[in-house]
Scaffold this motif. Structure first.
Motif, PDB file in Angstrom:
ATOM      1  N   GLY A   1       0.852  -1.179   0.000  1.00  0.00           N
ATOM      2  CA  GLY A   1       0.000   0.000   0.000  1.00  0.00           C
ATOM      3  C   GLY A   1       0.889   1.230   0.000  1.00  0.00           C
ATOM      4  N   PRO A   2       0.303   2.404  -0.019  1.00  0.00           N
ATOM      5  CA  PRO A   2       1.106   3.631  -0.023  1.00  0.00           C
ATOM      6  C   PRO A   2       1.769   3.855   1.340  1.00  0.00           C
ATOM      7  CG  PRO A   2      -1.210   4.172   0.174  1.00  0.00           C
ATOM      8  CD  PRO A   2      -1.137   2.676  -0.049  1.00  0.00           C
ATOM      9  N   PRO A   3       2.794   4.692   1.386  1.00  0.00           N
ATOM     10  CA  PRO A   3       3.411   5.028   2.674  1.00  0.00           C
ATOM     11  C   PRO A   3       2.371   5.619   3.624  1.00  0.00           C
ATOM     12  CG  PRO A   3       4.719   5.876   0.858  1.00  0.00           C
ATOM     13  CD  PRO A   3       3.435   5.382   0.275  1.00  0.00           C
ATOM     14  N   ARG A   4       2.545   5.308   4.903  1.00  0.00           N
ATOM     15  CA  ARG A   4       1.610   5.779   5.915  1.00  0.00           C
ATOM     16  C   ARG A   4       2.378   6.412   7.066  1.00  0.00           C
ATOM     17  NH1 ARG A   4      -3.499   4.065   5.684  1.00  0.00           N
ATOM     18  NH2 ARG A   4      -3.637   4.207   7.930  1.00  0.00           N
ATOM     19  N   PRO A   5       1.734   7.286   7.822  1.00  0.00           N
ATOM     20  CA  PRO A   5       2.386   7.859   9.002  1.00  0.00           C
ATOM     21  C   PRO A   5       2.636   6.778  10.048  1.00  0.00           C
ATOM     22  CG  PRO A   5       0.409   9.104   8.411  1.00  0.00           C
ATOM     23  CD  PRO A   5       0.405   7.860   7.582  1.00  0.00           C
ATOM     24  N   LEU A   6       3.763   6.878  10.744  1.00  0.00           N
ATOM     25  CA  LEU A   6       3.984   5.993  11.878  1.00  0.00           C
ATOM     26  C   LEU A   6       2.966   6.354  12.960  1.00  0.00           C
ATOM     27  CD1 LEU A   6       7.868   5.819  12.066  1.00  0.00           C
ATOM     28  CD2 LEU A   6       6.309   3.926  11.616  1.00  0.00           C
ATOM     29  N   PRO A   7       2.422   5.365  13.670  1.00  0.00           N
ATOM     30  CA  PRO A   7       1.344   5.627  14.621  1.00  0.00           C
ATOM     31  C   PRO A   7       1.822   5.900  16.044  1.00  0.00           C
ATOM     32  CG  PRO A   7       1.596   3.281  14.330  1.00  0.00           C
ATOM     33  CD  PRO A   7       2.603   3.936  13.414  1.00  0.00           C
TER      34      PRO A   7
ATOM     35  N   ALA B   1       5.734  14.388  12.249  1.00  0.00           N
ATOM     36  CA  ALA B   1       5.280  14.953  10.972  1.00  0.00           C
ATOM     37  C   ALA B   1       5.847  14.220   9.760  1.00  0.00           C
ATOM     38  CB  ALA B   1       5.629  16.441  10.914  1.00  0.00           C
ATOM     39  N   ARG B   2       7.116  13.812   9.810  1.00  0.00           N
ATOM     40  CA  ARG B   2       7.746  13.149   8.659  1.00  0.00           C
ATOM     41  C   ARG B   2       8.041  11.663   8.916  1.00  0.00           C
ATOM     42  NH1 ARG B   2      12.923  16.405   7.861  1.00  0.00           N
ATOM     43  NH2 ARG B   2      12.811  16.342  10.135  1.00  0.00           N
ATOM     44  N   ASN B   3       7.522  11.118   9.992  1.00  0.00           N
ATOM     45  CA  ASN B   3       7.778   9.720  10.348  1.00  0.00           C
ATOM     46  C   ASN B   3       6.782   8.828   9.619  1.00  0.00           C
ATOM     47  OD1 ASN B   3       9.593  10.943  12.025  1.00  0.00           O
ATOM     48  ND2 ASN B   3       8.517  10.436  13.926  1.00  0.00           N
ATOM     49  N   ARG B   4       7.301   8.000   8.699  1.00  0.00           N
ATOM     50  CA  ARG B   4       6.427   7.193   7.841  1.00  0.00           C
ATOM     51  C   ARG B   4       7.010   5.803   7.627  1.00  0.00           C
ATOM     52  NH1 ARG B   4       5.593   9.465   2.344  1.00  0.00           N
ATOM     53  NH2 ARG B   4       7.846   9.640   2.368  1.00  0.00           N
ATOM     54  N   PHE B   5       6.161   4.908   7.127  1.00  0.00           N
ATOM     55  CA  PHE B   5       6.588   3.560   6.794  1.00  0.00           C
ATOM     56  C   PHE B   5       5.773   3.031   5.625  1.00  0.00           C
ATOM     57  CE2 PHE B   5       2.798   2.699   9.137  1.00  0.00           C
ATOM     58  CZ  PHE B   5       2.360   1.429   8.760  1.00  0.00           C
ATOM     59  N   ALA B   6       6.271   1.944   5.021  1.00  0.00           N
ATOM     60  CA  ALA B   6       5.541   1.240   3.968  1.00  0.00           C
ATOM     61  C   ALA B   6       5.952  -0.226   4.003  1.00  0.00           C
ATOM     62  CB  ALA B   6       5.848   1.833   2.599  1.00  0.00           C
ATOM     63  N   TYR B   7       4.994  -1.096   3.723  1.00  0.00           N
ATOM     64  CA  TYR B   7       5.264  -2.524   3.594  1.00  0.00           C
ATOM     65  C   TYR B   7       5.318  -2.869   2.112  1.00  0.00           C
ATOM     66  CZ  TYR B   7       4.717  -4.186   8.434  1.00  0.00           C
ATOM     67  OH  TYR B   7       4.886  -4.468   9.766  1.00  0.00           O
TER      68      TYR B   7
ATOM     69  N   GLU C   1       9.692  -4.066   5.332  1.00  0.00           N
ATOM     70  CA  GLU C   1       9.205  -2.759   5.773  1.00  0.00           C
ATOM     71  C   GLU C   1      10.316  -1.752   5.570  1.00  0.00           C
ATOM     72  OE1 GLU C   1       7.583  -0.356   9.728  1.00  0.00           O
ATOM     73  OE2 GLU C   1       8.182  -2.452   9.918  1.00  0.00           O
ATOM     74  N   LEU C   2       9.988  -0.631   4.977  1.00  0.00           N
ATOM     75  CA  LEU C   2      10.906   0.505   4.870  1.00  0.00           C
ATOM     76  C   LEU C   2      10.316   1.604   5.736  1.00  0.00           C
ATOM     77  CD1 LEU C   2      11.578   0.429   1.021  1.00  0.00           C
ATOM     78  CD2 LEU C   2      13.002  -0.530   2.839  1.00  0.00           C
ATOM     79  N   LEU C   3      11.159   2.218   6.584  1.00  0.00           N
ATOM     80  CA  LEU C   3      10.628   3.255   7.459  1.00  0.00           C
ATOM     81  C   LEU C   3      11.662   4.351   7.683  1.00  0.00           C
ATOM     82  CD1 LEU C   3      10.595   2.218  11.197  1.00  0.00           C
ATOM     83  CD2 LEU C   3      11.748   0.862   9.487  1.00  0.00           C
TER      84      LEU C   3
END
Length: 170
Positions: free
Chosen positions: A121-127, A133-139, A149-151
């Motif tokens: 799926g698209p990159p999502r904010p880390l929870p 603000a810029r903390n994100r991840f993607a599977y 996982e890239l984060l």
């Protein structure tokens, strides 16, 4: 004696050379050495089955150690034999994904996809405690179906207010 950290992560793959090419292209991994070259194998039999806890008839075809630019190594195993199952997905029991910290998430995703990965799926904010603000991840799924996982978390995280201990990152 204290635990220092993760030395390497073992990953069973359907084809050692294809997986090596993926990790080199997607994550800047380098080949360190081959523990078992294809032409010297396979390893099997009662000793291998007992030592590794694999089913009767399982054969180690090839083994290779890779080094990431920072962090633990990745040891690739190619097996032949009975009972090979599809790679674990996050809802399965056991070790279920490899997570790599990256500086530029969008570029890292594009590079992994160019190397043969498919985004879940698209990159999502880390929870929650990891938010920023810029903390994100993607599977993503590797070419053989394992979860990657890239984060990135360049911004302070809420958990940092409650403890002096910080999670390790390169």
């Amino acid at each position: 004696m204290a635990t220092r950290g993760i030395d390497h992560i073992g990953v069973t793959v359907p084809d050692l050379d294809t997986a090596t090419a993926f990790f080199v292209s997607a994550l800047d991994a380098e080949v360190l050495y081959d523990t078992l070259r294809r032409e010297d194998g396979p390893n099997g039999g009662e000793d291998t089955e007992r030592r590794l806890g694999v089913p009767e008839g399982a054969l180690q075809v090839a083994i290779r150690m890779l080094a990431l630019p920072n962090g633990p190594g990745i040891e690739l195993f190619e097996f032949a034999g009975p009972r090979q199952q599809a790679p674990a997905v996050p809802s399965d029991l056991g070790w279920q994904h490899l997570a790599c910290y990256v500086d530029d998430l969008d570029s890292a995703i594009a590079r992994a996809e160019e190397a043969g990965a498919a985004s879940v799926g698209p990159p999502r904010p880390l929870p929650g405690p990891e938010a920023g603000a810029r903390n994100r991840f993607a599977y993503l799924r590797t070419p053989w179906g394992s979860t990657l996982e890239l984060l990135t978390y360049p911004d302070p995280q809420p958990y940092e207010r409650d403890t002096r201990r910080r999670r390790w990152r390169p």
